[in-house]
Design an enzyme around this catalytic site. Structure first.
Site, PDB file in Angstrom:
ATOM      1  N   LYS A   1      55.833 -95.962 -40.320  1.00 25.90           N
ATOM      2  CA  LYS A   1      56.534 -95.200 -41.646  1.00 25.90           C
ATOM      3  C   LYS A   1      57.762 -94.320 -41.000  1.00 25.90           C
ATOM      4  O   LYS A   1      58.749 -94.136 -41.267  1.00 25.90           O
ATOM      5  CB  LYS A   1      56.048 -94.857 -42.778  1.00 25.90           C
ATOM      6  CG  LYS A   1      56.589 -93.854 -43.587  1.00 25.90           C
ATOM      7  CD  LYS A   1      55.246 -93.348 -44.695  1.00 25.90           C
ATOM      8  CE  LYS A   1      54.266 -92.518 -44.376  1.00 25.90           C
ATOM      9  NZ  LYS A   1      54.421 -91.340 -44.069  1.00 25.90           N
TER      10      LYS A   1
ATOM     11  N   ARG B   1      53.585 -89.272 -53.028  1.00 29.26           N
ATOM     12  CA  ARG B   1      52.290 -90.070 -52.687  1.00 29.26           C
ATOM     13  C   ARG B   1      51.593 -90.266 -53.769  1.00 29.26           C
ATOM     14  O   ARG B   1      50.196 -90.899 -53.640  1.00 29.26           O
ATOM     15  CB  ARG B   1      51.612 -89.011 -51.501  1.00 29.26           C
ATOM     16  CG  ARG B   1      51.464 -89.487 -50.262  1.00 29.26           C
ATOM     17  CD  ARG B   1      50.956 -88.523 -49.291  1.00 29.26           C
ATOM     18  NE  ARG B   1      50.427 -89.154 -48.184  1.00 29.26           N
ATOM     19  CZ  ARG B   1      50.946 -88.806 -46.882  1.00 29.26           C
ATOM     20  NH1 ARG B   1      52.377 -88.431 -47.065  1.00 29.26           N
ATOM     21  NH2 ARG B   1      50.617 -89.197 -45.689  1.00 29.26           N
TER      22      ARG B   1
ATOM     23  N   ARG C   1      47.806 -92.909 -31.082  1.00 29.02           N
ATOM     24  CA  ARG C   1      49.064 -92.364 -31.403  1.00 29.02           C
ATOM     25  C   ARG C   1      48.935 -90.976 -30.994  1.00 29.02           C
ATOM     26  O   ARG C   1      48.216 -90.257 -30.959  1.00 29.02           O
ATOM     27  CB  ARG C   1      49.344 -91.851 -33.006  1.00 29.02           C
ATOM     28  CG  ARG C   1      50.515 -91.303 -33.269  1.00 29.02           C
ATOM     29  CD  ARG C   1      50.992 -91.377 -34.601  1.00 29.02           C
ATOM     30  NE  ARG C   1      50.193 -90.874 -35.624  1.00 29.02           N
ATOM     31  CZ  ARG C   1      50.250 -91.071 -37.199  1.00 29.02           C
ATOM     32  NH1 ARG C   1      51.577 -91.607 -37.414  1.00 29.02           N
ATOM     33  NH2 ARG C   1      49.709 -90.791 -38.036  1.00 29.02           N
TER      34      ARG C   1
ATOM     35  N   ARG D   1      47.791 -85.800 -32.928  1.00 28.78           N
ATOM     36  CA  ARG D   1      47.379 -84.901 -34.126  1.00 28.78           C
ATOM     37  C   ARG D   1      46.067 -84.747 -34.435  1.00 28.78           C
ATOM     38  O   ARG D   1      44.978 -85.668 -34.369  1.00 28.78           O
ATOM     39  CB  ARG D   1      48.130 -85.726 -35.162  1.00 28.78           C
ATOM     40  CG  ARG D   1      49.647 -85.181 -35.599  1.00 28.78           C
ATOM     41  CD  ARG D   1      50.403 -86.307 -36.377  1.00 28.78           C
ATOM     42  NE  ARG D   1      49.417 -86.425 -37.551  1.00 28.78           N
ATOM     43  CZ  ARG D   1      49.989 -87.424 -38.601  1.00 28.78           C
ATOM     44  NH1 ARG D   1      51.217 -87.837 -38.484  1.00 28.78           N
ATOM     45  NH2 ARG D   1      49.313 -87.519 -39.732  1.00 28.78           N
TER      46      ARG D   1
ATOM     47  N   ARG E   1      42.165 -91.176 -44.809  1.00 31.48           N
ATOM     48  CA  ARG E   1      43.596 -91.131 -45.118  1.00 31.48           C
ATOM     49  C   ARG E   1      43.973 -92.388 -45.750  1.00 31.48           C
ATOM     50  O   ARG E   1      44.676 -92.526 -46.599  1.00 31.48           O
ATOM     51  CB  ARG E   1      44.421 -90.920 -44.009  1.00 31.48           C
ATOM     52  CG  ARG E   1      44.406 -89.305 -43.596  1.00 31.48           C
ATOM     53  CD  ARG E   1      45.201 -88.842 -42.359  1.00 31.48           C
ATOM     54  NE  ARG E   1      46.253 -89.333 -42.028  1.00 31.48           N
ATOM     55  CZ  ARG E   1      46.729 -89.764 -40.623  1.00 31.48           C
ATOM     56  NH1 ARG E   1      45.782 -89.458 -39.620  1.00 31.48           N
ATOM     57  NH2 ARG E   1      47.665 -90.322 -40.472  1.00 31.48           N
TER      58      ARG E   1
HETATM   59  P1  ADP Z   1      50.423 -90.258 -42.409  1.00 32.68           P
HETATM   60  O1  ADP Z   1      51.507 -90.865 -43.248  1.00 32.68           O
HETATM   61  O2  ADP Z   1      50.563 -90.733 -40.891  1.00 32.68           O
HETATM   62  O3  ADP Z   1      49.211 -90.210 -43.258  1.00 32.68           O
HETATM   63  P2  ADP Z   1      52.003 -87.812 -42.780  1.00 32.68           P
HETATM   64  O4  ADP Z   1      52.453 -86.980 -41.689  1.00 32.68           O
HETATM   65  O5  ADP Z   1      52.836 -88.280 -43.848  1.00 32.68           O
HETATM   66  O6  ADP Z   1      50.735 -88.727 -42.279  1.00 32.68           O
HETATM   67  O7  ADP Z   1      50.900 -86.569 -43.735  1.00 32.68           O
HETATM   68  C1  ADP Z   1      49.864 -85.976 -43.339  1.00 32.68           C
HETATM   69  C2  ADP Z   1      48.925 -85.210 -44.010  1.00 32.68           C
HETATM   70  O8  ADP Z   1      49.884 -84.442 -44.664  1.00 32.68           O
HETATM   71  C3  ADP Z   1      48.504 -86.234 -45.136  1.00 32.68           C
HETATM   72  O9  ADP Z   1      47.332 -86.802 -44.965  1.00 32.68           O
HETATM   73  C4  ADP Z   1      48.325 -85.185 -46.506  1.00 32.68           C
HETATM   74  O10 ADP Z   1      47.058 -84.228 -46.006  1.00 32.68           O
HETATM   75  C5  ADP Z   1      49.188 -84.258 -46.206  1.00 32.68           C
HETATM   76  N1  ADP Z   1      50.585 -84.566 -46.977  1.00 32.68           N
HETATM   77  C6  ADP Z   1      51.891 -85.212 -46.544  1.00 32.68           C
HETATM   78  N2  ADP Z   1      52.555 -85.434 -47.531  1.00 32.68           N
HETATM   79  C7  ADP Z   1      51.860 -84.947 -48.606  1.00 32.68           C
HETATM   80  C8  ADP Z   1      52.219 -85.220 -50.171  1.00 32.68           C
HETATM   81  N3  ADP Z   1      53.399 -85.740 -50.635  1.00 32.68           N
HETATM   82  N4  ADP Z   1      51.314 -84.965 -51.013  1.00 32.68           N
HETATM   83  C9  ADP Z   1      49.953 -84.210 -50.505  1.00 32.68           C
HETATM   84  N5  ADP Z   1      49.895 -84.266 -49.341  1.00 32.68           N
HETATM   85  C10 ADP Z   1      50.569 -84.580 -48.277  1.00 32.68           C
END
Ligand code: ADP
Ligand code: ZN
Length: 218
Positions: free
Chosen positions: A13, A88, A127, A160, A171
């Site tokens: 994504k 989300r 990754r 990460r 996740r």
């Molecule tokens: P990925 O899609 O690979 O899990 P992201 O970088 O988008 O990784 O997000 C990493 C973490 O940041 C998520 O697992 C969550 O804990 C937090 N996070 C990101 N976006 C949101 C959101 N919109 N609402 C709540 N938590 C979020």
């Protein structure tokens, strides 16, 4: 053009969003990146978000929604944007609808990135990301030329903290429980455009562009 991109962790994504950002000069709003920058800088938001992120849980809406609202009000978003990692949850999607109604804006399309589960696990565990420019690599599928060094900017390339096996599992569960329902939510509004990112990201981007054209967005 105002877009949302949805996809499981490891679906590519973020990479797809980066390609579209460059091609169509969009602001790229990645909530994960914003949280990580806050964690790195030790801000109060970062300190609070970290406890959730490390577990693979979602950061509470009270923090996330406000952060996105601030970001969307910045000047660079006027030319169009791609929201990556937000909304989300259905609650976040409804909060976004309210924000946009307030400013008379609307989302043009919601991109759904589809990938098989087995591919996802390999991708996430392998990754690596550049600390400096955020470029994404993979020890198995897309290694850096020199180990630990970014091909693009020479920055440090690291794993990460939340890409370990246990957190990835959490996740993925969070994704299927909270985020997957958004696909139905946006399908009912006729906004979904699908891209299959199982093989080649060029194929995925072409599918998305075809979908956007058929909706008259491109
Ligand atoms: P990925 O899609 O690979 O899990 P992201 O970088 O988008 O990784 O997000 C990493 C973490 O940041 C998520 O697992 C969550 O804990 C937090 N996070 C990101 N976006 C949101 C959101 N919109 N609402 C709540 N938590 C979020
Ligand atoms: Zn870099």
């Amino acid at each position: 053009m105002k877009l949302i991109i949805l996809g499981a962790p490891g679906s590519g994504k973020g990479t797809t969003a980066t390609v579209l950002r460059e091609k169509y000069s969009l602001a790229h709003i990645s909530t994960g990146d914003i949280f990580r920058a806050n964690i790195k800088n030790g801000t109060p938001l970062g300190v609070e978000a970290k406890s959730y992120i490390d577990k693979g849980a979602l950061v509470p809406d009270s923090l996330t929604v406000k952060m996105v609202q601030d970001r969307l009000s910045q000047d660079d978003c006027k030319k169009g944007y791609i929201l990556d990692g937000f909304p989300r949850t259905i609650a976040q999607a409804k909060a976004l609808d309210e924000m946009l109604e307030g400013s008379g804006e609307k989302i043009d399309a919601v991109l759904s990135i589809v990938v098989d589960d087995e591919i996802i696990k390999d991708r996430v565990s392998g990754r690596r990301v550049c600390e400096k420019c955020g470029a994404s690599f993979n020890v198995k599928f897309k290694p850096t030329a020199v180990e630990g060094v970014c091909d693009l900017c020479g920055g440090n390339v690291v794993q990460r903290a939340d890409d370990n096996e246990e957190t990835v599992k959490a996740r993925l569960e969070t994704y299927y429980k909270n985020t997957q329902p958004l696909i139905d939510f946006y399908n009912e509004k006729g906004l979904i455009v699908e891209g299959d990112n199982g093989k080649d990201s060029d194929i995925c981007v072409s599918q998305i562009e075809a979908g956007l054209k058929s909706k008259g967005v491109l």
